[in-house]
Structures are given as C-alpha cells and as structure tokens.
Design an enzyme around this catalytic site. Structure first.
Site, PDB file in Angstrom:
ATOM      1  CG  ASN A  71      -2.219  19.381 -25.442  1.00  0.00           C
ATOM      2  OD1 ASN A  71      -1.316  18.919 -24.887  1.00  0.00           O
ATOM      3  ND2 ASN A  71      -2.525  20.646 -25.063  1.00  0.00           N
ATOM      4  CG  HIS A  98       0.308  19.210 -31.588  1.00  0.00           C
ATOM      5  ND1 HIS A  98      -0.521  19.822 -30.765  1.00  0.00           N
ATOM      6  CD2 HIS A  98       1.417  20.165 -31.437  1.00  0.00           C
ATOM      7  CE1 HIS A  98       0.012  20.724 -29.891  1.00  0.00           C
ATOM      8  NE2 HIS A  98       0.901  21.110 -30.318  1.00  0.00           N
ATOM      9  CG  HIS A 169       0.320  25.473 -32.206  1.00  0.00           C
ATOM     10  ND1 HIS A 169       1.556  25.934 -31.887  1.00  0.00           N
ATOM     11  CD2 HIS A 169       0.488  24.335 -31.400  1.00  0.00           C
ATOM     12  CE1 HIS A 169       2.177  25.328 -31.033  1.00  0.00           C
ATOM     13  NE2 HIS A 169       1.544  24.309 -30.494  1.00  0.00           N
ATOM     14  CB  SER A 170      -1.031  31.756 -34.430  1.00  0.00           C
ATOM     15  OG  SER A 170      -1.243  31.636 -35.664  1.00  0.00           O
ATOM     16  CD  GLU A 299      -1.144  25.310 -28.355  1.00  0.00           C
ATOM     17  OE1 GLU A 299      -1.388  24.085 -28.404  1.00  0.00           O
ATOM     18  OE2 GLU A 299       0.171  25.527 -27.985  1.00  0.00           O
TER      19      GLU A 299
HETATM   20  C1  GAL Z   1       2.490  23.104 -27.751  1.00  0.00           C
HETATM   21  C2  GAL Z   1       2.799  22.076 -26.759  1.00  0.00           C
HETATM   22  C3  GAL Z   1       4.311  22.211 -26.247  1.00  0.00           C
HETATM   23  C4  GAL Z   1       5.078  22.222 -27.798  1.00  0.00           C
HETATM   24  C5  GAL Z   1       4.497  23.179 -28.739  1.00  0.00           C
HETATM   25  C6  GAL Z   1       5.238  22.842 -30.065  1.00  0.00           C
HETATM   26  O1  GAL Z   1       1.055  23.017 -28.106  1.00  0.00           O
HETATM   27  O2  GAL Z   1       2.097  22.300 -25.665  1.00  0.00           O
HETATM   28  O3  GAL Z   1       4.819  21.421 -25.394  1.00  0.00           O
HETATM   29  O4  GAL Z   1       5.162  20.800 -28.170  1.00  0.00           O
HETATM   30  O5  GAL Z   1       3.170  22.858 -28.934  1.00  0.00           O
HETATM   31  O6  GAL Z   1       6.441  23.110 -30.238  1.00  0.00           O
END
Ligand code: GAL
Length: 332
Positions: A71, A98, A169-170, A299
């Site tokens: 995040n 991330h 992040h699935s 997530e």
């Molecule tokens: C999420 C995030 C989104 C976007 C996505 C990836 O975890 O909260 O804003 O960045 O990842 O596209």
C-alpha cells in the site's frame, strides 16, 4: 508439477508450480509469488495472464504478493527511531506504492520446496532495498487444504528495524462474468479509513454505518438507483492489531449465489480495491479482456501508511521479533 514459465530480460528464469487438491487447482509463479490461476471445480476465479511478458508490461499486481511494505507510504518518507529514510518513489511522483518500483511483486522468489498441494518460497531483501533499512528474509507457503481453501502463511525476520507489511493482491471474479458489479460482498468491518485525493489515509477512522462503505450485511457492488457513485480503494478496519489466529474478514458471492469465497485472516486491515479504473491491454486467462471492474481485490494487510501514523497499528519489525501473517481464501 514444476515447469519453466519464461525468462526475464536479465536472464533469470521464472518457474511455475502447479498445485492440486480436491476441487482446487492453483498455479503459482516464482515471480512475485504470483497466483497466476486458481480454479474451483474447473472455474477460474482470479485474473491473470498466460505469458510472462504480459505480467511485465500490463499487470496491475495480478495475484502478486506486495511488499516490503504494501500500500501507500505518504511522501515515500518515514522516520524510524529518529532516523529519516527516503524510499523509492513510484506513485504519482511523490509517494511509494507496494514497496517501490522493484518491490517484492517484481522479484523472483526462490523455490524452496513443493509437493502436490503446497509450495514454499523464499525471498531475501537486502539492506537498502528500495530505500528500506535492514536485510529482510521472508518465507511464504501456499497450501491447498482438504477443506477447499487456499492458505497463505508468511513469516519474516529483519536484522534492523524496518516496516514489513505483505499482502496477497489477487483480483477475484467468481463466475467469469465481465464485471464483479453483481457479486455480493460482505466485510466484517464497522469502520474504514477515509483517504485524500492521493488515496492516502487522512488519519480519521470513520464508522461505516449509513455510508456506502457499509458491507456488514452484504450487498452488491453495483450502486442502486439514486445512490452516490463511490470508487472503492480503501482500507476496512477489521481490528486494531494483528490477531493470533485467522478470523472471518469478508465473503464474496457470485451473481447467481452459486459460488462463495470467504477471506479469513490474522491481519487487522482489508483493502477493498474495486478495479474500476483498470483496462488491461493484453489478453488475460482464457483470452479474456479485462475492463473496468473485471475483478476485485480483498487485500488483507496492516493499515496503510502506518509508518507515518501514530494512531495506526505498527508495521515495524524489530530484530528480536518475527512477522507472521496467515490469510485463507475458503471456497464453497
Ligand atoms: C491497490 C491499490 C490501488 C491500485 C492497485 C494496483 O492495492 O490500492 O490504488 O494501485 O493496487 O493497480
């Protein structure tokens, strides 16, 4: 079963491990510990690609494990024990998302062990990686259980104090329809974190009651006539701190109500990302075209930007401690 999935531009080989147990089948990549495909009774329930190049060029973190600190970190800066750290900037020219441009989702993990239903991966993140202090060692195991779940267990240790916050992040879509807007979602959170225009939490913890963020009773993602439109990309507060063992966090059901997935986790937060802004320019699994809302992410993680917020649960891992995280996706 293990096979070569592809080769990265620097010559590193990415492997794919196929797992199977009961009604579940999973395919895991050593790149990013990505869940490339997950099938329940033969139905694919995640978004992914058939080839490596699409992951490198087009993937909005499909199936990956995000870290060292998932995040956003506001301003890509943090102060630990009085020392300020500048982190790699990869979000809106100011922030970190991330774990930075070469976060854990972009690294090749070592394959330690595997059998028919589980795989153990390891990643070493060196001192200074993406601006973070200290060397971190991560072990991650995916297991398909006999009770129809995909379990992810992660532990990590560090030789200096550093933030560690990993998430799976699935993107889920339980029936393969064009959007998840007619899926029903329930989230066991009575509060969420409002965000600013850069999607950074403002610091307020707000009750969901009588707001569009109230998923406690379960509702379709699609807004009803007359309701305000909302872009869901927020942390839902499951608890104030990580729990000892997994607890119920969320449930997702397909449009017909035939397939259900529950998320159980030790983590105190759940980022709901409704993927309204995605429009993927490469064919996905089974040749599918992924437009807005093609899937959604649930997530499990610690609250975003915790390193810069005294009121949020700590994400700092000290050398004497072990980070531990379990998340299960249970299907029925
Ligand atoms: C999420 C995030 C989104 C976007 C996505 C990836 O975890 O909260 O804003 O960045 O990842 O596209």
């Amino acid at each position: 079963m293990i096979r070569e999935f592809g080769v990265l531009p620097d010559g590193e080989v990415v492997h794919e491990i196929s797992l199977r147990k009961g009604t579940l089948q999973a395919s895991v990549l050593t790149l990013g510990a990505i869940i490339r495909d997950l099938k329940v009774d033969g139905q694919t329930v995640v978004l992914g690609f058939e080839d490596l190049q699409s992951y490198l060029d087009h993937s909005p973190y499909f199936g990956a494990v995000a870290g060292r600190c998932a995040n956003r970190i506001a301003g890509a800066r943090m102060t630990i024990d009085g020392q300020e750290h500048q982190l790699d900037v990869n979000e809106r020219g100011r922030h970190q998302l991330h774990g930075g441009a070469r976060g854990f989702s972009r690294r090749v993990w070592q394959l330690e062990q595997s059998d028919k239903a589980s795989v153990l991966l390891k990643l070493v993140s060196e001192d200074g990686d993406m601006g973070y202090p200290g060397r971190v060692e991560v072990l991650l195991r995916y297991t398909l259980t006999g009770t129809g779940a995909l379990r992810m267990k992660i532990t990590a240790t560090a030789d200096r104090t550093t933030p560690v916050n990993l998430t799976q992040h699935s993107y889920f879509n339980l029936d393969g329809s064009a959007t998840i807007l007619d899926h029903t979602l329930e989230i066991a959170a009575d509060s969420y974190l409002p965000v600013d225009e850069d999607l950074i939490p403002t610091g307020e913890v707000r009750k969901v009651a009588w707001t569009p963020y109230d998923f406690q009773d379960g509702r379709k993602l699609r807004r009803r006539a007359g309701e305000e439109t909302v872009v869901f990309d927020h942390n839902f507060c499951l608890s104030d701190a990580p729990r000892e063992s997994v607890e119920f966090a969320a449930a997702l059901e397909d449009a017909a109500g035939d397939r259900r997935m529950e998320v159980w986790t030790t983590e105190p937060g759940l980022q709901l990302f409704d993927a309204g802004g995605i429009d993927v320019q490469a064919p996905g699994l089974e040749g599918k075209r992924y437009g807005p809302h093609a899937g959604l992410c649930l997530e499990a993680q610690r609250w975003p930007d915790s390193v810069n917020r005294d009121g949020f649960t700590s994400v700092l891992l000290r050398p004497s401690e072990t980070y531990s995280h379990v998340t299960e996706f249970r299907f029925s």
